[in-house]
Write an enzyme that holds these catalytic residues in place. Structure first.
Site, PDB file in Angstrom:
ATOM      1  N   SER A  87     -21.775  42.116 -45.771  1.00 10.13           N
ATOM      2  CA  SER A  87     -21.555  41.988 -44.327  1.00 10.13           C
ATOM      3  C   SER A  87     -21.774  40.545 -43.927  1.00 10.13           C
ATOM      4  O   SER A  87     -22.578  39.827 -44.544  1.00 10.13           O
ATOM      5  CB  SER A  87     -22.521  42.884 -43.557  1.00 10.13           C
ATOM      6  OG  SER A  87     -22.489  42.585 -42.162  1.00 10.13           O
ATOM      7  N   TYR A 131     -31.274  45.340 -42.623  1.00  8.25           N
ATOM      8  CA  TYR A 131     -29.850  45.362 -42.985  1.00  8.25           C
ATOM      9  C   TYR A 131     -29.407  44.000 -43.514  1.00  8.25           C
ATOM     10  O   TYR A 131     -28.714  43.913 -44.537  1.00  8.25           O
ATOM     11  CB  TYR A 131     -29.026  45.750 -41.759  1.00  8.25           C
ATOM     12  CG  TYR A 131     -27.541  45.839 -41.989  1.00  8.25           C
ATOM     13  CD1 TYR A 131     -26.995  46.913 -42.689  1.00  8.25           C
ATOM     14  CD2 TYR A 131     -26.682  44.860 -41.495  1.00  8.25           C
ATOM     15  CE1 TYR A 131     -25.620  47.002 -42.896  1.00  8.25           C
ATOM     16  CE2 TYR A 131     -25.308  44.945 -41.696  1.00  8.25           C
ATOM     17  CZ  TYR A 131     -24.786  46.019 -42.393  1.00  8.25           C
ATOM     18  OH  TYR A 131     -23.431  46.108 -42.600  1.00  8.25           O
TER      19      TYR A 131
END
Length: 201
Positions: free
Chosen positions: A95, A108
């Site tokens: 990401s 995350y």
């Protein structure tokens, strides 16, 4: 083969792929964070198709267990198979958050940054066996999740994207397809590709 996380005892009715419209697919229910499950999945795939040419790790939700541990276990299991024929391609989905961070997403961001670091090491280790390992880092991609955002939140998010719009699943799929299948990608390994509308500029 398509391995998807589903509630226990449930399975999707079909597999939809924007990349290969007429390819055969098998659905496997597996816990990516459990090594025995991953090994069994890989064995089933080899038993069915005879070999593994490409894996694309794109699992999430349980942050560390799937975003990092699952990528490690799937890559490790597939690499053992690819090494025997001295050929393979691994594409790990991380990401843009793993590159630039994001407020409130420390776990995350850490997991996705870990995927990037792991992939670079795996690329070095696999190079002598002609195994290419690359990372794709999407930004905001149109999905059920983005559809649930309120107007104010969406306006705020779009304001951070130089291209001013969400990416589409097909955008990510096209890049993954290139890295996985194109002869033109045979000399690319250890690289991180952002597909984010310019967020990480």
């Amino acid at each position: 083969a398509t391995a998807q996380e589903q509630p226990e005892g449930e399975a999707p009715d079909k597999v939809e792929s924007p990349v290969v419209x007429x390819x055969e697919a098998x659905i496997v229910l597996v816990n990516y964070a459990r090594e025995a499950d991953v090994d069994a999945m890989m064995k089933d795939a080899v038993d069915y198709w005879g070999q593994i040419d490409v894996i694309a790790n794109n699992a999430g939700i349980t942050v560390i267990a799937l975003n990092l541990t699952g990528v490690f276990l799937c890559s490790q299991a597939a690499t053992k198979i690819m090494m025997k024929k001295r050929k393979g391609r691994i594409i790990n989905i991380a990401s843009v958050v793993g590159l630039i961070g994001n407020i409130g997403q420390a776990n995350y961001a850490a997991a996705k940054a870990g995927v990037i670091g792991f992939s670079k090491t795996a690329a070095r280790e696999g190079a002598s066996r002609n195994i290419n390992v690359n990372v794709v880092c999407p930004g905001f991609i149109a999905s059920e999740m983005t559809a649930k955002l309120g107007e104010d939140m969406e306006k705020k998010i779009l304001g951070t994207i130089p291209l001013g719009r969400y990416g589409q699943p097909e955008d990510v799929a096209g890049l993954v397809e290139f890295l996985a299948l194109s002869p033109a990608a045979s000399y690319i390994t250890g690289q991180t590709f952002t597909i984010d509308g310019g967020i990480a500029i």
